[in-house]
Design a protein around this motif. Structure first.
Motif, PDB file in Angstrom:
ATOM      1  N   TYR A   1       3.877 -23.991  17.047  1.00 34.93           N
ATOM      2  CA  TYR A   1       5.156 -23.536  16.579  1.00 34.93           C
ATOM      3  C   TYR A   1       6.049 -23.820  17.807  1.00 34.93           C
ATOM      4  O   TYR A   1       6.392 -23.105  18.476  1.00 34.93           O
ATOM      5  CB  TYR A   1       4.848 -22.213  16.298  1.00 34.93           C
TER       6      TYR A   1
ATOM      7  N   TYR B   1      14.217 -14.246  17.380  1.00 36.34           N
ATOM      8  CA  TYR B   1      12.855 -14.477  17.434  1.00 36.34           C
ATOM      9  C   TYR B   1      11.995 -13.834  16.136  1.00 36.34           C
ATOM     10  O   TYR B   1      11.274 -14.606  15.525  1.00 36.34           O
ATOM     11  CB  TYR B   1      12.244 -14.112  18.680  1.00 36.34           C
TER      12      TYR B   1
ATOM     13  N   TYR C   1      -2.113 -15.442  16.118  1.00 38.22           N
ATOM     14  CA  TYR C   1      -1.314 -15.883  16.967  1.00 38.22           C
ATOM     15  C   TYR C   1      -1.711 -15.736  18.335  1.00 38.22           C
ATOM     16  O   TYR C   1      -2.014 -14.406  18.767  1.00 38.22           O
ATOM     17  CB  TYR C   1       0.192 -14.935  16.715  1.00 38.22           C
TER      18      TYR C   1
ATOM     19  N   ASP D   1      -1.829 -20.288  15.248  1.00 35.54           N
ATOM     20  CA  ASP D   1      -0.754 -20.461  15.773  1.00 35.54           C
ATOM     21  C   ASP D   1      -0.481 -20.448  17.519  1.00 35.54           C
ATOM     22  O   ASP D   1      -0.929 -19.421  17.893  1.00 35.54           O
ATOM     23  CB  ASP D   1       0.458 -19.598  15.526  1.00 35.54           C
TER      24      ASP D   1
ATOM     25  N   PHE E   1       5.011  -8.884  18.434  1.00 32.27           N
ATOM     26  CA  PHE E   1       4.219  -9.062  17.347  1.00 32.27           C
ATOM     27  C   PHE E   1       3.742  -7.776  16.842  1.00 32.27           C
ATOM     28  O   PHE E   1       4.141  -7.683  15.265  1.00 32.27           O
ATOM     29  CB  PHE E   1       3.009  -9.730  17.638  1.00 32.27           C
TER      30      PHE E   1
ATOM     31  N   ASP F   1       9.893 -15.413  13.004  1.00 31.70           N
ATOM     32  CA  ASP F   1       8.441 -15.311  12.738  1.00 31.70           C
ATOM     33  C   ASP F   1       8.046 -14.796  11.533  1.00 31.70           C
ATOM     34  O   ASP F   1       7.142 -15.049  10.738  1.00 31.70           O
ATOM     35  CB  ASP F   1       8.075 -14.265  13.961  1.00 31.70           C
TER      36      ASP F   1
ATOM     37  N   ASN G   1       8.210 -24.275  24.627  1.00 35.09           N
ATOM     38  CA  ASN G   1       9.319 -24.368  24.312  1.00 35.09           C
ATOM     39  C   ASN G   1      10.345 -25.854  24.839  1.00 35.09           C
ATOM     40  O   ASN G   1      10.073 -26.032  26.124  1.00 35.09           O
ATOM     41  CB  ASN G   1      10.356 -23.302  24.716  1.00 35.09           C
TER      42      ASN G   1
ATOM     43  N   SER H   1       2.427 -23.957  21.269  1.00 36.19           N
ATOM     44  CA  SER H   1       3.641 -23.351  21.201  1.00 36.19           C
ATOM     45  C   SER H   1       4.853 -23.776  22.397  1.00 36.19           C
ATOM     46  O   SER H   1       5.521 -22.460  22.512  1.00 36.19           O
ATOM     47  CB  SER H   1       3.753 -22.450  20.146  1.00 36.19           C
TER      48      SER H   1
ATOM     49  N   GLN I   1       4.130 -10.461  25.097  1.00 32.15           N
ATOM     50  CA  GLN I   1       5.014 -10.542  23.516  1.00 32.15           C
ATOM     51  C   GLN I   1       4.145  -9.716  22.491  1.00 32.15           C
ATOM     52  O   GLN I   1       4.545  -9.472  21.488  1.00 32.15           O
ATOM     53  CB  GLN I   1       5.022 -12.017  23.110  1.00 32.15           C
TER      54      GLN I   1
HETATM   55  N1  ARG Z   1       7.584 -20.546  21.969  1.00 36.33           N
HETATM   56  C1  ARG Z   1       7.049 -19.374  22.374  1.00 36.33           C
HETATM   57  C2  ARG Z   1       7.061 -19.320  23.982  1.00 36.33           C
HETATM   58  O1  ARG Z   1       6.634 -20.091  24.626  1.00 36.33           O
HETATM   59  C3  ARG Z   1       5.598 -18.855  21.746  1.00 36.33           C
HETATM   60  C4  ARG Z   1       5.577 -18.980  20.284  1.00 36.33           C
HETATM   61  C5  ARG Z   1       4.456 -18.053  19.802  1.00 36.33           C
HETATM   62  N2  ARG Z   1       4.296 -18.022  18.420  1.00 36.33           N
HETATM   63  C6  ARG Z   1       4.922 -17.245  17.522  1.00 36.33           C
HETATM   64  N3  ARG Z   1       4.953 -17.579  16.250  1.00 36.33           N
HETATM   65  N4  ARG Z   1       5.876 -16.546  18.043  1.00 36.33           N
HETATM   66  O2  ARG Z   1       7.133 -18.183  24.581  1.00 36.33           O
END
Ligand code: ARG
Length: 583
Positions: free
Chosen positions: A164, A327, A349, A124, A359, A331, A129, A127, A355
């Motif tokens: 994602y 969030y 990931y 993953d 996790f 996940d 936004n 990803s 983050q």
């Molecule tokens: N979209 C999120 C961001 O830009 C990252 C996602 C990461 N992947 C996940 N499975 N949480 O911060």
């Protein structure tokens, strides 16, 4: 080198059992004990015998001496005991012939242990936004993520690369309000995601202004903004399936995706799945119910949480007060879906280290839920990126877009390549490969946890440990081979130290790949490429290759060049770099 290490370890294990009558140390353990001496005049491999003292109950000096006596193996020209170390000196000709032979025989598979055959890994990464800028903060997840995919693929894994997409959330409420107030369809169709970002930035600024005004008016009341309320209402309508909002949402997503694709194309990235956050909306309730049934959910000021006190972590938020999901909830649902769909052996990931707690929390929740595969979840964090010292801020629009970063690198390289390549198409193709490669290589030169300050001049420099330098070295090997008109062959000729250094470097590739994979650290490959390029360039300067008069020596040197060329090619590709044959 791994092959010779393994072979040596097996021989040593036999010797230890015959000399000392002990089966206490096995070959696997010995592979781990064998070292590369810092100074190769001492030997090419060494066994620090103090590590055997305890099991064999003898002094290191005694052990080394007993093992050295009568140790024979064609791969080594000498095996000596020095200060409690058993030093092995490689027999250059036999070794070089085997290593180069391996490269020729295995071709683009050379370096792969195939340790992943029959296993699946889900990655993953990237990803972004949707409707928020795709900025240099995403460089890490995109490039590290894709390199990890390539490295796993190379090792034989079945890989599923998942983007994602952050395609769901309150930002869409804001965007819908902003679009309805100030948006212009044609402008967005022309300008793409940049126009969406402008709208997004504008509405955030206006919401903030309204909130500030509300506080100025009545300092005791909570901050309030009518636009903010409107945005929440529009998001609610979207969640409830309002057709007009759904159509807008789909459009925003596709406009954004088109933009990301351009960057992915430059990097040669393709995803196997674009299932974003929105896909999991209907998959969350089952997981929330399971948490509730298992008694894991607690109410905390109206919100539903999982308490993680015992593990020294703050609570993991599952449902907000108004029942909406968060969030971590998404996940968890996504991980369950991926396990059911792909039966992964590993799910990786890649996100910024900011983050890490997120996790750690939801991984723990998955464990508490009794999912046996919780220990196959891997978070790969990385440090921050700034440009010339400037920090980033997404909401205010003060960001450096990834595409701008690449565009700048490409156009600066184009200025240089234009002189050498008058054909505009060829010039652009090379500028693209070198410009993008420069950014990628610079980024991947450091351990991923290091915070990076991006300095374009440094990344683009042709002298220094840069992308252009290694691509140039690769192109140099191509040009030698082209002039040679063959890939040469290894003859029984004595090798110089420089040639041996090059062979040893080529021989190290398989274990570097394995290390990069085990540590989730593409920079291991990047640094390896620098070592190999340096070894080749020394060899190139010290030895005549094509101009060499002795035919068997010439053939051997061409073969060394061909092996270097092959390994550089494979290694560069593993870190998302292109391999132009001319620069
Ligand atoms: N979209 C999120 C961001 O830009 C990252 C996602 C990461 N992947 C996940 N499975 N949480 O911060």
């Amino acid at each position: 080198m791994l092959t010779i290490k393994k072979k040596t370890a097996a021989l040593l294990a036999d010797r230890i059992s015959s000399v000392f009558g002990s089966d206490l140390v096995g070959a696997d353990e010995l592979v781990r004990m064998l070292e590369y001496p810092p100074d190769s005049s001492m030997g090419d491999l060494a066994l620090p015998c103090f590590r055997l003292s305890k099991s064999l109950r003898r002094s290191p000096v005694q052990i080394a001496a007993s093992l050295a006596e009568g140790f024979e193996c064609e791969e080594f020209s000498s095996v000596t005991a020095v200060n409690g170390y058993l030093n092995f000196k490689i027999n250059p000709t036999a070794f070089a012939r085997r290593v180069v032979g391996d490269v020729f025989r295995l071709g683009d598979k050379y370096g792969s242990s195939q340790s992943g055959v029959g296993k699946t890994v889900v990655l993953d990464y990237s990803s972004p936004n949707v409707a928020k800028p795709f900025h240099i903060g995403h460089l890490g997840t995109t490039v590290i993520g894709h390199s990890l995919k390539l490295i796993h693929q190379f090792e034989g894994y079945d890989c599923v690369g998942i983007n994602y997409l952050g395609d769901w959330g309150t930002q869409f409420g804001k965007l819908i309000v902003a679009y309805k107030l100030w948006g212009d369809k044609q402008q967005i169709e022309r300008g793409g995601v940049d126009e969406l970002v402008k709208l997004y930035v504008r509405i955030n600024n206006e919401i903030k202004a309204e909130e500030d005004a509300s506080v100025a008016e009545n300092p005791d009341a909570p901050r309030h903004s009518a636009l903010g309320d409107a945005a929440r209402a529009e998001f609610k309508r979207l969640e409830d399936g309002d057709e007009e909002n759904l159509a807008l949402w789909r459009w925003f997503v596709s406009v954004s995706l088109e933009e990301y694709q351009k960057t992915y194309k430059l990097l040669g990235i393709e995803f196997d799945s674009y299932k974003g956050e929105s896909f999991y909306t209907d998959k969350m309730p089952a997981q929330v119910q399971k948490l509730r049934d298992m008694g894991l959910l607690e109410l905390d000021d109206g919100a539903s949480i999982v308490n993680l006190d015992k593990w020294n972590m703050p609570v993991c938020l599952i449902l907000k007060r108004d029942g909406s999901t968060l969030y971590p909830t998404r996940d968890i649902a996504a991980a369950v879906y991926r396990q059911e769909t792909y039966g992964f052996d590993k799910a990786i990931y890649v996100t910024s280290a900011a983050q890490s707690l997120h996790f750690a929390q939801w991984f723990k929740v998955v464990e508490l839920m009794g999912y046996g595969w919780y220990d196959r979840l891997v978070h790969v964090p990385y440090g921050t990126v700034s440009i010339n010292g400037a920090k980033l801020a997404t909401r205010t629009g003060n960001v450096i877009l990834l595409k701008d970063l690449f565009d700048e690198a490409i156009s600066r390289v184009a200025e240089i390549t234009r002189e050498k390549h008058p054909d505009p198409e060829e010039c652009m193709r090379i500028a693209e490969q070198v410009g993008v490669g420069a950014v990628v290589f610079y980024y991947l030169s450091n351990n991923r946890m290091r915070d990076i300050n991006f300095v374009m001049e440094e990344a683009l420099s042709f002298d220094g440990n840069t992308g252009p330098y290694v691509q140039y070295t690769y192109a140099r090997t191509c040009s030698v081979l082209e002039r040679a008109g063959s890939t040469g062959k290894m003859n029984d000729v004595p090798l110089t130290d420089g040639e041996m250094e090059l062979v040893k470097c080529v021989a190290l590739f398989p274990e570097k790949v394995a290390q990069a994979m085990a540590e989730y650290e593409p920079s291991v490959i990047t640094r390896y490429i620098l070592d190999l390029a340096a070894a080749f360039n020394r060899f190139y300067h010290d030895c005549k290759i094509i101009g060499c008069e002795d035919e068997s020596l010439r053939e051997t040197r061409i073969a060394l060049t061909a092996a270097t060329n092959r390994v550089l090619h494979t290694a560069l590709e593993l870190i998302c770099m292109k391999t132009p044959e001319k620069i």
